[in-house]
Design a protein around this motif. Sequence first.
Motif, PDB file in Angstrom:
ATOM      1  N   VAL A 296       1.099  -1.554   0.433  1.00  0.00           N
ATOM      2  CA  VAL A 296       0.127   0.116   0.239  1.00  0.00           C
ATOM      3  C   VAL A 296       1.034   1.380  -0.108  1.00  0.00           C
ATOM      4  O   VAL A 296       1.709   1.315   0.999  1.00  0.00           O
ATOM      5  CB  VAL A 296      -0.593  -0.440   1.123  1.00  0.00           C
ATOM      6  N   SER A 297       0.915   2.331  -1.139  1.00  0.00           N
ATOM      7  CA  SER A 297       0.761   3.549  -0.721  1.00  0.00           C
ATOM      8  C   SER A 297       0.417   4.685  -0.711  1.00  0.00           C
ATOM      9  O   SER A 297      -0.166   4.401  -1.464  1.00  0.00           O
ATOM     10  CB  SER A 297       2.569   2.926  -2.622  1.00  0.00           C
ATOM     11  N   PRO A 298       1.131   5.596  -0.016  1.00  0.00           N
ATOM     12  CA  PRO A 298      -0.552   6.672  -0.047  1.00  0.00           C
ATOM     13  C   PRO A 298       0.379   7.449  -1.277  1.00  0.00           C
ATOM     14  O   PRO A 298       1.266   7.354  -2.001  1.00  0.00           O
ATOM     15  CB  PRO A 298       0.433   7.451   1.545  1.00  0.00           C
ATOM     16  N   GLY A 299      -0.908   8.420  -1.667  1.00  0.00           N
ATOM     17  CA  GLY A 299      -0.868   8.963  -2.833  1.00  0.00           C
ATOM     18  C   GLY A 299      -0.777   8.141  -4.130  1.00  0.00           C
ATOM     19  O   GLY A 299      -1.033   9.515  -5.056  1.00  0.00           O
ATOM     20  N   ARG A 300      -1.322   7.200  -4.154  1.00  0.00           N
ATOM     21  CA  ARG A 300      -1.359   6.328  -5.757  1.00  0.00           C
ATOM     22  C   ARG A 300      -2.551   5.125  -5.452  1.00  0.00           C
ATOM     23  O   ARG A 300      -3.213   4.788  -4.081  1.00  0.00           O
ATOM     24  CB  ARG A 300      -0.508   5.918  -5.437  1.00  0.00           C
ATOM     25  N   PHE A 301      -3.433   4.962  -6.794  1.00  0.00           N
ATOM     26  CA  PHE A 301      -4.409   3.786  -6.144  1.00  0.00           C
ATOM     27  C   PHE A 301      -3.709   2.570  -6.185  1.00  0.00           C
ATOM     28  O   PHE A 301      -2.504   2.353  -6.819  1.00  0.00           O
ATOM     29  CB  PHE A 301      -5.356   4.186  -8.135  1.00  0.00           C
ATOM     30  N   ASN A 302      -4.139   1.838  -5.573  1.00  0.00           N
ATOM     31  CA  ASN A 302      -3.138   0.190  -5.344  1.00  0.00           C
ATOM     32  C   ASN A 302      -4.079  -0.913  -5.204  1.00  0.00           C
ATOM     33  O   ASN A 302      -5.588  -0.994  -5.775  1.00  0.00           O
ATOM     34  CB  ASN A 302      -3.822   0.553  -4.172  1.00  0.00           C
ATOM     35  N   GLU A 303      -4.352  -1.771  -6.631  1.00  0.00           N
ATOM     36  CA  GLU A 303      -5.092  -2.406  -7.526  1.00  0.00           C
ATOM     37  C   GLU A 303      -4.206  -4.270  -6.764  1.00  0.00           C
ATOM     38  O   GLU A 303      -3.778  -4.438  -6.515  1.00  0.00           O
ATOM     39  CB  GLU A 303      -4.591  -3.130  -8.804  1.00  0.00           C
ATOM     40  N   TYR A 304      -5.714  -5.004  -6.136  1.00  0.00           N
ATOM     41  CA  TYR A 304      -5.478  -5.788  -5.896  1.00  0.00           C
ATOM     42  C   TYR A 304      -7.375  -6.842  -6.433  1.00  0.00           C
ATOM     43  O   TYR A 304      -7.552  -6.117  -7.266  1.00  0.00           O
ATOM     44  CB  TYR A 304      -6.214  -6.185  -4.576  1.00  0.00           C
ATOM     45  N   SER A 305      -6.778  -8.338  -6.491  1.00  0.00           N
ATOM     46  CA  SER A 305      -8.122  -9.029  -7.429  1.00  0.00           C
ATOM     47  C   SER A 305      -8.254  -9.018  -8.833  1.00  0.00           C
ATOM     48  O   SER A 305      -9.059  -9.220  -9.453  1.00  0.00           O
ATOM     49  CB  SER A 305      -9.452  -9.711  -6.901  1.00  0.00           C
ATOM     50  N   LYS A 306      -6.604  -8.515  -9.396  1.00  0.00           N
ATOM     51  CA  LYS A 306      -7.137  -8.261 -11.393  1.00  0.00           C
ATOM     52  C   LYS A 306      -7.838  -7.754 -11.865  1.00  0.00           C
ATOM     53  O   LYS A 306      -8.805  -7.656 -12.626  1.00  0.00           O
ATOM     54  CB  LYS A 306      -7.593  -9.602 -11.831  1.00  0.00           C
TER      55      LYS A 306
ATOM     56  N   ASN B 267      -8.519   9.319   4.995  1.00  0.00           N
ATOM     57  CA  ASN B 267      -8.896   9.440   3.765  1.00  0.00           C
ATOM     58  C   ASN B 267      -8.613   8.314   3.052  1.00  0.00           C
ATOM     59  O   ASN B 267      -8.253   8.363   1.962  1.00  0.00           O
ATOM     60  CB  ASN B 267      -8.601  10.802   2.907  1.00  0.00           C
ATOM     61  N   ILE B 268      -9.940   7.330   2.710  1.00  0.00           N
ATOM     62  CA  ILE B 268      -9.498   5.981   2.122  1.00  0.00           C
ATOM     63  C   ILE B 268     -11.301   6.102   1.088  1.00  0.00           C
ATOM     64  O   ILE B 268     -12.188   6.290   1.149  1.00  0.00           O
ATOM     65  CB  ILE B 268      -9.792   4.522   2.769  1.00  0.00           C
ATOM     66  N   PHE B 269     -10.737   5.799  -0.178  1.00  0.00           N
ATOM     67  CA  PHE B 269     -11.586   6.046  -1.476  1.00  0.00           C
ATOM     68  C   PHE B 269     -11.331   3.968  -1.917  1.00  0.00           C
ATOM     69  O   PHE B 269     -10.111   3.551  -1.924  1.00  0.00           O
ATOM     70  CB  PHE B 269     -11.185   7.164  -2.392  1.00  0.00           C
ATOM     71  N   VAL B 270     -12.535   3.501  -2.439  1.00  0.00           N
ATOM     72  CA  VAL B 270     -12.936   2.436  -2.431  1.00  0.00           C
ATOM     73  C   VAL B 270     -13.405   1.355  -3.179  1.00  0.00           C
ATOM     74  O   VAL B 270     -14.338   2.000  -3.144  1.00  0.00           O
ATOM     75  CB  VAL B 270     -12.765   0.822  -1.272  1.00  0.00           C
ATOM     76  N   GLN B 271     -12.969   1.048  -4.633  1.00  0.00           N
ATOM     77  CA  GLN B 271     -13.933   0.265  -5.504  1.00  0.00           C
ATOM     78  C   GLN B 271     -13.821  -0.862  -5.221  1.00  0.00           C
ATOM     79  O   GLN B 271     -12.886  -1.543  -5.773  1.00  0.00           O
ATOM     80  CB  GLN B 271     -13.818   0.668  -6.734  1.00  0.00           C
ATOM     81  N   THR B 272     -14.981  -1.459  -5.374  1.00  0.00           N
ATOM     82  CA  THR B 272     -15.368  -2.993  -5.663  1.00  0.00           C
ATOM     83  C   THR B 272     -15.999  -3.197  -6.810  1.00  0.00           C
ATOM     84  O   THR B 272     -17.369  -2.667  -7.015  1.00  0.00           O
ATOM     85  CB  THR B 272     -15.637  -3.786  -4.123  1.00  0.00           C
ATOM     86  N   ARG B 273     -15.793  -4.682  -7.407  1.00  0.00           N
ATOM     87  CA  ARG B 273     -16.424  -4.599  -8.505  1.00  0.00           C
ATOM     88  C   ARG B 273     -16.963  -6.514  -8.606  1.00  0.00           C
ATOM     89  O   ARG B 273     -16.198  -7.083  -8.239  1.00  0.00           O
ATOM     90  CB  ARG B 273     -15.795  -4.652  -9.720  1.00  0.00           C
ATOM     91  N   GLN B 274     -17.635  -7.003  -8.835  1.00  0.00           N
ATOM     92  CA  GLN B 274     -18.670  -8.151  -8.850  1.00  0.00           C
ATOM     93  C   GLN B 274     -19.356  -8.606  -9.645  1.00  0.00           C
ATOM     94  O   GLN B 274     -20.839  -8.191  -9.422  1.00  0.00           O
ATOM     95  CB  GLN B 274     -19.314  -8.340  -7.065  1.00  0.00           C
ATOM     96  N   GLY B 275     -18.556  -8.743 -10.698  1.00  0.00           N
ATOM     97  CA  GLY B 275     -19.639  -9.080 -11.958  1.00  0.00           C
ATOM     98  C   GLY B 275     -20.329  -7.635 -12.357  1.00  0.00           C
ATOM     99  O   GLY B 275     -19.416  -6.854 -12.945  1.00  0.00           O
ATOM    100  N   ASP B 276     -21.366  -7.726 -12.652  1.00  0.00           N
ATOM    101  CA  ASP B 276     -21.966  -6.573 -13.196  1.00  0.00           C
ATOM    102  C   ASP B 276     -22.355  -5.181 -12.695  1.00  0.00           C
ATOM    103  O   ASP B 276     -22.533  -3.899 -12.340  1.00  0.00           O
ATOM    104  CB  ASP B 276     -23.614  -6.185 -13.813  1.00  0.00           C
TER     105      ASP B 276
END
Length: 368
Positions: free
Chosen positions: A147-157, A176-185
Amino acid sequence: MISLIDRYLLQEVFKALFAILLILLLVLVSHSFIGFLQQVAVGEVSADVLFQLLGLQIFRYLARLIPPAFFFAVLYAVGRMYRDSEMIALESCGVGSLRIFRSILLAGLPVSLLVAWLSMGVQPWSSQLIARIISGQTGQSVELAGVSPGRFNEYSKGDLVFYVESISESDHRMHNIFVQTRQGDDLGLVTAATGFQRVDPETGDRFLVLEDGFRYKGQPGRADYVVSEFGAYALRIGEAVPTVGNRPRNSLPTHVLLASQDIYDRSEFQYRLSPALGVLAFALLSLPLSRSLPRQGPFGRLALAFLIYTIYLSLQGVSENWMKDQVTPAWLGMWWVHLSMGGLALIMLLPDRVWYRRWRRRLRWTRA
């Protein structure tokens, strides 16, 4: 008693051994270093344990690298003595191939014992520590891995992407965290004031725990988003390393494998013992393979040596699979591979025997 000839041969062999071993270690350690860097980049391990893992990986490699390094070191050292006519001078003084083999055996026996200790003691110990570190079972936190502050961190492809503005140095909490998750659509967005990473002590899975935030869930292009507020919300960002039983089989102590009746445990035991036996088998093979003519190139019979060692490695893999599939009897196991190499060495040593030369002469006279 170690004579002057023994000391000279031992010195030449061990100088070549250290040089070859160093080159092999540099190649494989560089490859492992790149692999560990990739794991750090995706957050599977912490950068703080990178060099610890690299050091343990060296111990795992040594038991497998020393046998081929010793084999080719003897080929180089004795082959050079043949090319420089030193062997001819020794033979004219009554020093035959058996006397030279004694010197090689003086070097091979301690090397074989060292390899046995590394393979049966040090290698499972280092494998166990590596598995514990990667799976988070060492009792130490692997938080903030990758995890690096100030950049987007990608997991699970790409199914999990998050951004953290800053990380506290004192308690290692993220802010101050922002998270995006995707499960199908379905696309989910999560914002949180603070967060931290933790490892589940029971499963070994790694979670990102968010605190004091909002969660938005829905499909892009539609207005029916679900908005919820939470005090604490956990996202799994890493799974535990799969194990065989409670521990990986390659990290089990050797005495446990020796006492087990399971065919897989017995094959693992013979696999650990094979490098030490391989040192002795190729100590026999090194003498006939190193023979070359004066002023002949340094790679006279090296291609044949590479071919034989490649066949040996292939037979090891085949014998291990045959043992697990019970194609060969359990008592035979993988021993036949080393016996075959020893038998090949004895066949190649036959032309040096006086009785064999006499038998060949009598056979030619009989045909004449």
